[in-house]
Design a protein around this motif. Structure first.
Motif, PDB file in Angstrom:
ATOM      1  N   ARG A   4       1.203  -1.255  -0.215  1.00  0.00           N
ATOM      2  CA  ARG A   4       0.641  -0.530   0.054  1.00  0.00           C
ATOM      3  C   ARG A   4       0.631   1.122   0.378  1.00  0.00           C
ATOM      4  O   ARG A   4       2.360   1.147   0.231  1.00  0.00           O
ATOM      5  CB  ARG A   4      -0.871  -0.028   1.145  1.00  0.00           C
ATOM      6  CG  ARG A   4      -0.744  -0.101   2.801  1.00  0.00           C
ATOM      7  CD  ARG A   4       0.700   0.935   2.775  1.00  0.00           C
ATOM      8  NE  ARG A   4       0.822   0.561   4.091  1.00  0.00           N
ATOM      9  CZ  ARG A   4       1.554   1.262   5.109  1.00  0.00           C
ATOM     10  NH1 ARG A   4       2.554   2.541   4.038  1.00  0.00           N
ATOM     11  NH2 ARG A   4       1.779   1.644   6.430  1.00  0.00           N
ATOM     12  N   ALA A   6       0.232   4.988   0.910  1.00  0.00           N
ATOM     13  CA  ALA A   6      -0.368   6.109   2.859  1.00  0.00           C
ATOM     14  C   ALA A   6       0.117   6.923   3.329  1.00  0.00           C
ATOM     15  O   ALA A   6       0.191   7.588   4.224  1.00  0.00           O
ATOM     16  CB  ALA A   6      -0.577   4.662   3.827  1.00  0.00           C
ATOM     17  N   PRO A   7      -0.466   7.609   2.092  1.00  0.00           N
ATOM     18  CA  PRO A   7      -0.236   9.135   2.169  1.00  0.00           C
ATOM     19  C   PRO A   7      -0.980   9.698   2.778  1.00  0.00           C
ATOM     20  O   PRO A   7      -1.927   9.623   3.455  1.00  0.00           O
ATOM     21  CB  PRO A   7       0.114  10.014   0.847  1.00  0.00           C
ATOM     22  CG  PRO A   7      -0.781   9.189   0.049  1.00  0.00           C
ATOM     23  CD  PRO A   7      -0.680   7.600   0.665  1.00  0.00           C
ATOM     24  N   SER A   8      -0.513  10.718   3.463  1.00  0.00           N
ATOM     25  CA  SER A   8      -1.192  11.873   4.881  1.00  0.00           C
ATOM     26  C   SER A   8      -1.676  13.397   3.611  1.00  0.00           C
ATOM     27  O   SER A   8      -0.831  14.200   3.015  1.00  0.00           O
ATOM     28  CB  SER A   8      -0.691  12.255   6.310  1.00  0.00           C
ATOM     29  OG  SER A   8      -0.240  11.040   6.683  1.00  0.00           O
ATOM     30  N   GLU A  40      -4.402   8.479   4.961  1.00  0.00           N
ATOM     31  CA  GLU A  40      -4.687   8.907   6.108  1.00  0.00           C
ATOM     32  C   GLU A  40      -4.974  10.506   6.458  1.00  0.00           C
ATOM     33  O   GLU A  40      -4.483  11.163   6.337  1.00  0.00           O
ATOM     34  CB  GLU A  40      -3.338   8.413   6.656  1.00  0.00           C
ATOM     35  CG  GLU A  40      -2.771   7.385   5.576  1.00  0.00           C
ATOM     36  CD  GLU A  40      -2.440   6.029   7.008  1.00  0.00           C
ATOM     37  OE1 GLU A  40      -0.915   7.036   7.257  1.00  0.00           O
ATOM     38  OE2 GLU A  40      -2.353   4.877   7.392  1.00  0.00           O
ATOM     39  N   TYR A 174      -2.013   8.437  14.421  1.00  0.00           N
ATOM     40  CA  TYR A 174      -1.668   7.602  13.754  1.00  0.00           C
ATOM     41  C   TYR A 174      -1.160   5.929  13.664  1.00  0.00           C
ATOM     42  O   TYR A 174      -1.173   4.916  12.764  1.00  0.00           O
ATOM     43  CB  TYR A 174      -0.786   8.338  12.599  1.00  0.00           C
ATOM     44  CG  TYR A 174       0.827   7.688  11.658  1.00  0.00           C
ATOM     45  CD1 TYR A 174      -0.279   6.763  10.729  1.00  0.00           C
ATOM     46  CD2 TYR A 174       1.862   7.423  12.281  1.00  0.00           C
ATOM     47  CE1 TYR A 174       0.746   6.114  10.057  1.00  0.00           C
ATOM     48  CE2 TYR A 174       2.035   6.332  11.581  1.00  0.00           C
ATOM     49  CZ  TYR A 174       2.185   5.784  10.296  1.00  0.00           C
ATOM     50  OH  TYR A 174       2.878   5.067   9.995  1.00  0.00           O
ATOM     51  N   VAL A 178      -3.071   2.535  11.766  1.00  0.00           N
ATOM     52  CA  VAL A 178      -1.836   2.289  10.552  1.00  0.00           C
ATOM     53  C   VAL A 178      -2.197   1.103  10.700  1.00  0.00           C
ATOM     54  O   VAL A 178      -1.853  -0.062   9.874  1.00  0.00           O
ATOM     55  CB  VAL A 178      -0.880   2.613  10.437  1.00  0.00           C
ATOM     56  CG1 VAL A 178      -0.360   2.568  11.494  1.00  0.00           C
ATOM     57  CG2 VAL A 178      -0.101   2.676   9.336  1.00  0.00           C
ATOM     58  N   ARG A 192       7.373   2.462   3.065  1.00  0.00           N
ATOM     59  CA  ARG A 192       7.155   3.665   3.945  1.00  0.00           C
ATOM     60  C   ARG A 192       8.560   4.345   3.862  1.00  0.00           C
ATOM     61  O   ARG A 192       9.490   3.820   3.921  1.00  0.00           O
ATOM     62  CB  ARG A 192       6.508   3.771   5.094  1.00  0.00           C
ATOM     63  CG  ARG A 192       7.242   3.226   5.605  1.00  0.00           C
ATOM     64  CD  ARG A 192       5.769   3.254   7.277  1.00  0.00           C
ATOM     65  NE  ARG A 192       6.399   2.310   8.325  1.00  0.00           N
ATOM     66  CZ  ARG A 192       5.320   1.844   9.193  1.00  0.00           C
ATOM     67  NH1 ARG A 192       4.021   2.352   9.259  1.00  0.00           N
ATOM     68  NH2 ARG A 192       5.367   1.453   9.982  1.00  0.00           N
ATOM     69  N   HIS A 196       9.613   7.445   9.675  1.00  0.00           N
ATOM     70  CA  HIS A 196       8.489   5.873  10.440  1.00  0.00           C
ATOM     71  C   HIS A 196       9.142   5.002  11.053  1.00  0.00           C
ATOM     72  O   HIS A 196       8.503   4.488  11.738  1.00  0.00           O
ATOM     73  CB  HIS A 196       7.464   6.085   8.979  1.00  0.00           C
ATOM     74  CG  HIS A 196       6.659   6.873   9.207  1.00  0.00           C
ATOM     75  ND1 HIS A 196       5.895   7.428   9.570  1.00  0.00           N
ATOM     76  CD2 HIS A 196       5.880   7.217   7.394  1.00  0.00           C
ATOM     77  CE1 HIS A 196       4.903   8.037   9.244  1.00  0.00           C
ATOM     78  NE2 HIS A 196       5.617   8.119   8.247  1.00  0.00           N
TER      79      HIS A 196
HETATM   80  N1  GLU Z   1       0.884   8.452   6.619  1.00  0.00           N
HETATM   81  C1  GLU Z   1       1.998   8.449   6.402  1.00  0.00           C
HETATM   82  C2  GLU Z   1       2.590   9.603   6.028  1.00  0.00           C
HETATM   83  O1  GLU Z   1       2.135  10.159   4.797  1.00  0.00           O
HETATM   84  C3  GLU Z   1       2.661   7.115   6.390  1.00  0.00           C
HETATM   85  C4  GLU Z   1       2.367   6.255   7.160  1.00  0.00           C
HETATM   86  C5  GLU Z   1       3.079   4.907   6.548  1.00  0.00           C
HETATM   87  O2  GLU Z   1       2.979   4.513   5.679  1.00  0.00           O
HETATM   88  O3  GLU Z   1       2.388   4.081   7.569  1.00  0.00           O
HETATM   89  O4  GLU Z   1       3.632   9.972   6.713  1.00  0.00           O
END
Ligand code: GLU
Length: 462
Positions: A4, A6-8, A40, A174, A178, A192, A196
């Motif tokens: 996946r 998963a951008p914010s 996200e 978050y 997540v 990612r 993180h």
């Molecule tokens: N939403 C997070 C971000 O944009 C990424 C989280 C993830 O990939 O676990 O930095």
């Protein structure tokens, strides 16, 4: 199996995010898996619709298609609350009502003592019924995982915080969302940014508390500016879509970003199919990559030379709209693009070179005209008008013969014919081979523009 992105939606989709998306997409393609796009957006204050739109448009432009999504976390609040309740019931989470002032003082003291700041667990056994909800991180033991990029990672639980999983307004954070999503969406490999990596051990503890299986992880290094500092505006465009606006082919940008920190021998140019075939998470370089505009431009130019004409045309459409170019009003676009591709630096450059074929102009560039529209060149333009009129088959070769004939009869070099001719048909003097350009402009328009040039010279001399 799924991966996946998963951008914010709290800013533009930038080049670093696009690279993470590409890696996750390639992993899914390579493993015959599904690719999920998850937005996200639980941070209500910082998430914006324009940022969501930019993410979707950027993914679309890059051709990073997803099998599931976009899934919005804001639609899944009930599910997060269900998991939070379960953690409370299992005594794996607890309410905390410590005032911010207390937490701040504690933090300052820990920093002063050179300790890693963390919550001291004061509310763990109070049995409170309101406040924020914290995850009860295990006290003993450690967390280990094997990251595809970073290798073996081992962190002692004593270093990890009892992280907040639900804010005082009841919204989940978050690290909780997540984990719930990656579990529910059956994500096999979490790819990612390495910003993180410190969250991962906490998340692993959450998976374990819920009795869920733990996905694999790949934390991708940052992209730095050419001077080694964090990538920022002054290093070039940050918003991915501005690369489209600057004339990049989407697959050239993908080629460039895959090469930032990933390699396959000495090969520089990759088609998307080759990327899918050759990509391996384990060959991602573990050090940050630096952005280099010249290399990006070079890769773009290489792709412009070799990309199928119909693909070039579909990517040029956006630029044609910006320049009000209507391709039905002129020569066959396939021929134009083929004639221009070898000398075009970017799609913007190519689209600008197309203007002369599809749009009429009323004026000549005055600096060029001062230089090339002289009394002597008027004679050449008159010769051209007379001789070109007689061409029955309007081909570049026949146009070339006329040019050559004028050079010979007047005993002058090619430039003396080519320069005024080029300026006459283009308006700005910017065109490739004048014979091919005139052929593409067409006989009628070429003769009309030469007449315009002659009138221009007559006017300034009258
Ligand atoms: N939403 C997070 C971000 O944009 C990424 C989280 C993830 O990939 O676990 O930095």
């Amino acid at each position: 199996m799924k991966s996946r992105f998963a951008p914010s939606p709290t800013g533009f989709l930038h080049i670093g995010g696009a690279r993470t998306a590409l890696f996750a997409w390639l992993w899914a393609k390579k493993n015959n898996s599904k690719f999920v796009l998850r937005i996200e957006d639980t941070d209500k204050e910082r998430s914006t619709q324009s940022s969501v739109d930019a993410i979707l448009e950027g993914m679309d432009w890059l051709g990073l298609d997803y099998d599931e999504g976009p899934i919005y976390q804001s639609d899944r609040t009930e599910r997060y609350n269900e998991v939070i309740s379960e953690l409370l019931t299992k005594s794996k989470a607890y309410y905390c009502d410590c005032p911010i002032e207390r937490l701040e003082v504690m933090r300052e003291e820990q920093i002063a003592k050179k300790e890693k700041p963390k919550y001291d667990g004061c509310c763990r056994n109070k049995g409170l019924k309101n406040g924020v909800i914290r995850f009860l991180n295990p006290i003993d033991g450690d967390v280990s995982f094997n990251d595809y990029v970073k290798g073996e990672i081992n962190i002692s639980n004593s270093e990890l915080d009892d992280l907040i999983i639900s804010r005082s307004d009841g919204s989940p954070t978050y690290n909780l969302t997540v984990v719930v999503d990656d579990h529910d969406m059956q994500i096999e490999c979490v790819i990612r940014g390495d910003d993180h990596i410190n969250n991962t051990p906490k998340q692993i503890n959450l998976y374990e508390a819920m009795g869920w299986s733990i996905p694999k992880f790949a934390h991708v290094p940052m992209i730095l500016g050419s001077d080694g500092s964090r990538l920022s505006k002054r290093h070039g465009a940050l918003n991915l879509l501005s690369y489209r606006d600057e004339g990049l082919l989407p697959h050239a940008l993908l080629n460039y970003i895959i090469r930032l920190g990933w390699s396959h021998g000495d090969q520089e140019i990759f088609s998307v199919d080759e990327m899918i075939q050759l990509f391996e998470l384990s060959s991602i370089n573990n050090s940050p990559a630096s952005f280099n505009q010249e290399k990006l431009d070079w890769i773009n130019q290489s792709h412009i030379k070799t990309t199928e004409v119909k693909v070039l045309i579909s990517n040029l459409k956006w630029h044609f709209d910006q320049l009000n170019i209507e391709i039905n009003n002129g020569p066959n676009i396939n021929e134009v693009v083929d004639a221009l591709r070898d000398r075009s630096k970017s799609l913007v450059d190519m689209a600008q070179s197309c203007v002369m074929f599809y749009n009429d102009f009323k004026e000549f560039d005055s600096i060029q005209a001062d230089k090339f529209f002289t009394k002597e060149s008027k004679l050449v333009l008159v010769d051209l008008l007379i001789n070109l009129k007689d061409i029955s088959s309007w081909t570049a070769e026949n146009i070339h013969s006329v040019n050559k004939g004028i050079c010979e009869s007047r005993d002058i070099g090619f430039g003396k014919v080519g320069q005024p001719f080029r300026l006459a048909i283009s308006g700005d003097g910017k065109s490739g081979s004048v014979d091919i350009s005139a052929q593409l402009v067409g006989k009628e328009k070429t003769l009309h523009r030469i007449k315009m040039a002659i009138d221009y010279i007559d006017n300034i001399n009258s």
